[in-house]
Design a protein around this motif. Structure first.
Motif, mmCIF file in Angstrom:
data_model
loop_
_atom_site.group_PDB
_atom_site.id
_atom_site.type_symbol
_atom_site.label_atom_id
_atom_site.label_comp_id
_atom_site.label_asym_id
_atom_site.label_seq_id
_atom_site.Cartn_x
_atom_site.Cartn_y
_atom_site.Cartn_z
ATOM 1 N N LEU A 460 2.268 0.961 -3.939
ATOM 2 C CA LEU A 460 1.039 0.205 -3.690
ATOM 3 C C LEU A 460 0.169 0.293 -4.937
ATOM 4 O O LEU A 460 -0.324 1.365 -5.279
ATOM 5 N N ASN A 461 -0.019 -0.829 -5.614
ATOM 6 C CA ASN A 461 -0.811 -0.845 -6.845
ATOM 7 C C ASN A 461 -1.901 -1.904 -6.727
ATOM 8 O O ASN A 461 -1.610 -3.113 -6.745
ATOM 9 N N LEU A 462 -3.128 -1.460 -6.583
ATOM 10 C CA LEU A 462 -4.288 -2.352 -6.471
ATOM 11 C C LEU A 462 -5.275 -2.087 -7.603
ATOM 12 O O LEU A 462 -6.440 -2.490 -7.525
ATOM 13 N N SER A 463 -4.833 -1.454 -8.668
ATOM 14 C CA SER A 463 -5.746 -1.012 -9.722
ATOM 15 C C SER A 463 -6.365 -2.186 -10.468
ATOM 16 O O SER A 463 -5.846 -3.297 -10.476
ATOM 17 N N GLN A 464 -7.493 -1.895 -11.117
ATOM 18 C CA GLN A 464 -8.180 -2.835 -11.996
ATOM 19 C C GLN A 464 -8.521 -4.153 -11.294
ATOM 20 O O GLN A 464 -8.135 -5.235 -11.709
ATOM 21 N N ASN A 465 -9.217 -4.013 -10.172
ATOM 22 C CA ASN A 465 -9.793 -5.133 -9.448
ATOM 23 C C ASN A 465 -11.269 -4.812 -9.204
ATOM 24 O O ASN A 465 -11.843 -3.940 -9.867
ATOM 25 N N VAL A 484 0.948 5.260 -5.673
ATOM 26 C CA VAL A 484 -0.297 4.607 -5.276
ATOM 27 C C VAL A 484 -1.231 4.591 -6.479
ATOM 28 O O VAL A 484 -1.492 5.630 -7.085
ATOM 29 N N ASP A 485 -1.707 3.405 -6.845
ATOM 30 C CA ASP A 485 -2.677 3.293 -7.943
ATOM 31 C C ASP A 485 -3.847 2.440 -7.473
ATOM 32 O O ASP A 485 -3.714 1.230 -7.266
ATOM 33 N N LEU A 486 -4.987 3.087 -7.271
ATOM 34 C CA LEU A 486 -6.213 2.413 -6.831
ATOM 35 C C LEU A 486 -7.295 2.532 -7.905
ATOM 36 O O LEU A 486 -8.470 2.302 -7.635
ATOM 37 N N SER A 487 -6.897 2.839 -9.115
ATOM 38 C CA SER A 487 -7.846 3.138 -10.189
ATOM 39 C C SER A 487 -8.629 1.898 -10.614
ATOM 40 O O SER A 487 -8.231 0.762 -10.369
ATOM 41 N N MET A 488 -9.778 2.159 -11.277
ATOM 42 C CA MET A 488 -10.598 1.117 -11.880
ATOM 43 C C MET A 488 -11.023 0.063 -10.871
ATOM 44 O O MET A 488 -10.794 -1.135 -11.056
ATOM 45 N N ASN A 489 -11.597 0.519 -9.778
ATOM 46 C CA ASN A 489 -12.196 -0.351 -8.779
ATOM 47 C C ASN A 489 -13.596 0.183 -8.478
ATOM 48 O O ASN A 489 -14.184 0.884 -9.300
ATOM 49 N N GLY A 490 -14.119 -0.171 -7.324
ATOM 50 C CA GLY A 490 -15.445 0.301 -6.948
ATOM 51 C C GLY A 490 -15.430 1.035 -5.625
ATOM 52 O O GLY A 490 -16.381 0.932 -4.842
ATOM 53 N N PHE A 491 -14.363 1.768 -5.332
ATOM 54 C CA PHE A 491 -14.248 2.472 -4.066
ATOM 55 C C PHE A 491 -15.308 3.573 -3.967
ATOM 56 O O PHE A 491 -15.642 4.236 -4.959
ATOM 57 N N THR A 492 -15.811 3.757 -2.751
ATOM 58 C CA THR A 492 -16.840 4.760 -2.495
ATOM 59 C C THR A 492 -16.393 5.664 -1.350
ATOM 60 O O THR A 492 -15.312 5.480 -0.783
ATOM 61 N N GLY A 493 -17.254 6.627 -1.022
ATOM 62 C CA GLY A 493 -16.942 7.522 0.075
ATOM 63 C C GLY A 493 -15.991 8.631 -0.364
ATOM 64 O O GLY A 493 -15.735 8.838 -1.545
ATOM 65 N N SER A 494 -15.481 9.338 0.604
ATOM 66 C CA SER A 494 -14.597 10.470 0.323
ATOM 67 C C SER A 494 -13.152 10.086 0.592
ATOM 68 O O SER A 494 -12.867 9.115 1.303
#
Length: 939
Positions: A460-465, A484-494
């Protein structure tokens, strides 16, 4: 001795019985033949010397009138030993089939002299030596001969050209070298010739047009050079042509337009060039057309639309331009289309979701082109799609909701485009998904919780969005996740604590978001790299070296209207006021810290942008024009060349060499991870051999050659950067790190036996490809083997010795001194030639390292243990199983592990000539892995 006595008595019995009137010579011949065999499964138990004839014996067929043996079928019985002379007594034998056994020794040239022999099949054994020249000298009736999948060497015998009755000849997957016999095209009866998977070379001679009845020609995976024979079109009955993975050049000969009966043409992996002519549409019987990995240019012919039987079309890795022809909508039978890695332009073709292709297309790969437009809203009509890749184009608009109708699709890759909008919740209906790659787009919104329905998801790669919101706890239910790559987004929370339960996880990147709180504890997260969590200043835990704030009871706030609060002199009241004061101070301090952090980050961002604006880097497309991002094109400012796609460093060339991003060090340089301006993560090797590197022209020439090597088991070289004082090599980034770390780094999850076997096989395939391309590695070691997110092995750092002015042993030894234990002994002997067999030695050591989990050389308190010697000693005393990595415990198949260990020792032989070629190693491993399937493939 007992066995010899029994055989002797059996033969005496045969001789006595031979006086009986119904006896024939065949019994004696077969008993002699059996005496030279080992039959572990007692398949030949029915063969008895007491019988008057062998017609009821296992695998024997007789003429019903004469009771003489006419056919002998002993395929796949696990027989070993040699092919004895007893078979020469079977003078009425017409079919001899001994395939898929373990027979050894050489081929007896007299076998072909059996008077009536028409078919001989010795494929899938371990026969060695060359095919005797005399074998085909007296083949009065021989029609079919197969020696495929053995260990034969030498050249094809010249007498082959005199075997005028021959209809089929198969020498595939051996180590046969040299050129084709000069008179090969005089065999007018020949219908099938297969020499694939060998080391044959030279030009394919003209004259093939003499073979009017030729149906199949397979020359793939050799070293043939020159042009495709100009008279090939005269073979009007030809059904299948495979010249792939050779060194052929030039254009397609016009005579090929006459191959109207041909159903399969594969020319992959050559240096063919020019335009694909319009007459390609006249080959209306074509079902498979593979022209990939060549230098074809111009437009894709509109006439392809006439090929209504076409099932597979592969035009990838060429230089095709223009738009995809709309006529492909007429190819009703298409199952697979791959036009990736070209220079195609224009709109996304409407036919990719048209009704005519609906329900049949399984593979659609349009990636790495310059296509633009929106993904068709009815893409879901492609209900049979398994692989869907439109990455690295200029797609815009949103992902259509109908993507959820792709219920059989395993891979969806829409990365590196300009897609916006949210990820549709309907994605959860794509229940077969294993890989979802949407990175480097402009997607926004939240990760839909419905993604939990994609229970097979591995990647699952959703990075850089521009994704936001919290990371849904539902992801922790995707138990197969590895990458799993969720890097470089604006995710918040824990981060959900349940993520620690993902037992298969090998990579998890949440860097550069706005996450806060404590990192999950346990599993992969105990050893997660700091680079994977960087850029989240409010995350805490031991990995980020930031302690989490202690949890305090909430201060009591008194009701000011309470009667208890009237008295200002109450000690309790004073204590409560102090608590409130401390709480306020903490709040104020935290607010100040946040303000300071925001200011600092803003200043850093301004500094980076100014560095980007000042960074003078020229961009050169491989085979294209040069674009300058600097005030001038002076080479002192640097030259960046990417072999595919437009890219540039997000920061200056020197600025990207950040010690915090260092991945490793080797004899040729230091490796860093960085991100290109187009969003790609890459590995940058800063070469530290500048004083030894060739001139710029030679450097660029060699690097561009290395950039053309493409194989699933090689780390792809994506480009390079040059200044007189700084040379960088740009590689694809392989996410799961080196094999060394997986084997030896504490805290890593133990590789299973199947994972280890796949690594061993993957390394072999990568090296075999390099050796086919006449390239040595020189520097094999476990730190130069990387694992991707699916556990596939990728061999890196190949060919770097070519960048040095000469292959000086002293220079090489100093550069690869870290390869201690992997270096073949001939490196220390100046009189012995360095060949591909030196790579085979290093591979053998790697095999033992993977299986044992031990380093090639280990220094004990008062001893030095050399891995090869240790394993060899254990083998000699029959305790080889004790060498297998203790972490595997008993969870490994001994029937696979022990042969692989023996293969590793053979590869690591001190004598180069005793080591097998890598192609042979691949064949052996595939047979070890699944002997039953391997035997089926040999049929």
């Amino acid at each position: 001795m007992v066995l010899k006595v029994l055989v002797f008595l059996a033969l005496v019995s045969v001789v006595v019985n031979s006086q009986q009137p119904n006896f024939n010579d065949d019994v004696l011949g077969l008993i002699f033949f059996k005496a030279g065999l080992k039959d572990p499964n007692a398949k030949l138990q029915s063969w008895s010397s007491d019988d008057n004839d062998p017609c009821n014996w296992m695998g024997v067929k007789c003429d019903p009138t004469t009771s003489r043996v006419t056919e002998l079928h002993l395929d796949g019985l696990s027989l070993s030993g040699h092919i004895g002379r007893g078979l020469l007594r079977l003078q009425f034998l017409q079919v001899l089939s001994l395939s898929k056994n373990n027979l050894t020794g050489t081929i007896n040239s007299e076998l072909s002299h059996i008077g009536s022999l028409r078919v001989i099949d010795l494929s899938g054994n371990s026969l060695s030596g060359s095919v005797p020249d005399e074998f085909f000298a007296q083949c009065a009736s021989l029609k079919s001969a197969s020696f495929a999948m053995n260990s034969l060497t030498g050249q094809l015998p010249g007498s082959l050209s005199s075997c005028s009755t021959l209809v089929e000849a198969n020498f595939s997957f051996n180590r046969i070298s040299g050129q084709l016999p000069s008179g090969i095209w005089s065999l007018r009866s020949l219908q099938s010739l297969d020499v694939s998977g060998n080391l044959m070379e030279g030009e394919i001679p003209e004259g093939i047009g003499n073979l009017y009845d030729l149906r199949l020609i397979d020359f793939r995976d050799n070293r043939f050079s020159g042009r495709i024979p100009g008279d090939i079109g005269s073979c009007s009955h030809l059904k299948s042509v495979d010249f792939s993975d050779n060194y052929l050049y030039g254009a397609l000969p016009d005579s090929m337009r006459s191959l109207g009966s041909c159903s399969s043409i594969s020319l992959r992996g050559n240096s063919l060039r020019g335009q694909v002519p319009d007459w390609i549409g006249e080959l209306t019987s074509l079902e498979n057309l593979d022209l990939s990995a060549n230098n074809f240019s111009g437009g894709i012919p509109f006439s392809l639309g006439k090929l209504q039987l076409l099932r597979e079309l592969n035009l990838s890795m060429n230089q095709f331009t223009g738009a995809l022809p709309e006529s492909l909508a007429n190819c009703y039978s298409l199952l697979a289309i791959d036009v990736s890695h070209n220079l195609l332009t224009g709109n996304v073709p409407s036919w990719i979701s048209g009704n005519k292709l609906m329900g049949s297309l399984q593979v659609l790969d349009l990636s790495s082109n310059d296509l633009y437009g929106e993904i068709p809203s009815n893409i879901g009509v492609l209900s049979s799609l398994v692989f869907f890749n439109m990455s690295r184009n200029h797609l815009f608009g949103s992902i259509p909701d109908s993507i959820g109708e792709l219920k059989t699709t395993q891979v969806i890759d829409l990365s590196c485009n300009m897609l916006n909008g949210s990820i549709p919740s309907e994605i959860g209906a794509a229940v077969s998904l294993k890989e979802l790659r949407l990175q480097r787009n402009f997607l926004s919104g939240k990760i839909p919780t419905q993604i939990v329905n994609c229970s097979s998801l591995i990647d699952l790669n959703l990075s850089q969005n521009n994704l936001s919101g919290s990371i849904p706890p539902a992801i922790s239910n995707l138990s197969n996740l590895e990458y799993v790559d969720l890097s470089m987004n604006g995710f918040t929370g824990s981060l959900p604590k349940e993520l620690a339960n993902l037992s298969q996880l090998m990579f998890f990147n949440i860097s550069h978001n706005h996450l806060r709180g404590e990192l999950p504890l346990g599993g992969f997260f105990n050893t997660i790299p700091t680079s994977s969590v960087a850029g989240n200043p409010w995350l805490c835990g031991s990995v980020v070296n930031r302690s989490c704030p202690a949890v305090h009871n909430k201060p009591i706030v008194l009701n000011p209207n309470s009667s208890d609060s009237i008295s200002g002199s109450s000690p309790n009241h004073q204590r409560k006021k102090i608590v409130l004061s401390i709480s306020a101070l903490i709040a104020i301090g935290a607010a100040a810290f946040i303000v300071i952090g925001v200011v600092a980050i803003t200043v850093l961002n301004i500094h980076v942008r100014s560095s980007m604006s000042r960074s003078p880097v020229a961009l050169t497309l491989f085979g294209g024009e040069e674009f300058s991002c600097s005030p001038n094109n002076d080479l002192d400012y640097g030259k960046l060349v990417m072999f595919s796609g437009d890219a540039d460093f997000a920061v200056g060339a020197h600025a990207l060499l950040n010690k915090d991003c260092e991945l490793g060090r080797g004899g040729f340089g230091v490796v860093y991870r960085t991100v290109l301006r187009d969003g790609r993560s890459v590995a940058i090797k800063k070469l530290t051999v500048s004083s030894l590197i060739k001139s710029q022209d030679e450097f660029e020439r060699e690097v561009k050659k290395l950039g053309k090597f493409r194989h699933p088991n090689l780390v792809a070289l994506a480009g390079y950067y040059w200044t007189p004082s700084l040379q960088l090599l740009i590689y694809e980034f392989v996410s799961s790190g080196s094999l060394f770390k997986h084997l030896h780094e504490p805290g890593r999850s133990c590789l299973s036996w199947r994972q280890r076997f796949n690594v061993i096989l993957g390394m072999a395939k990568g090296l075999a490809y390099l050796h086919r391309m006449n390239l040595m590695h020189y520097n094999l070691k476990s730190t130069n083997v990387l694992l991707d997110c699916s556990g596939e092995a990728k061999v890196g750092d190949f060919g770097l010795a070519r960048l040095l002015p000469m292959l000086d042993r002293g220079v090489l030894s100093s550069k690869i001194q870290s390869a201690l234990g992997y270096m073949a002994p001939e490196f220390a002997c100046k009189t012995v030639k360095i060949t591909e067999k030196s790579d085979v030695y290093g591979y053998g050591v790697l095999v033992l390292e993977v299986i044992t989990g031990k380093k090639p050389v280990e220094y004990m308190e008062d001893d030095v243990v050399v891995l090869c010697d240790m394993v060899r000693g254990a083998l000699e005393v029959g305790r080889v199983e004790e060498c297998i990595d203790g972490r595997l415990r008993s969870n490994f198949p001994a029937e696979e592990a022990i042969p692989v260990i023996k293969l590793g020792l053979i590869c690591a032989s001190q004598v180069p000539s005793n080591r097998p070629d890598m192609e042979e190693v691949v064949n052996i491993l595939e047979l070890i892995q699944c002997p039953s399937e391997g035997q089926e493939e040999l049929e």
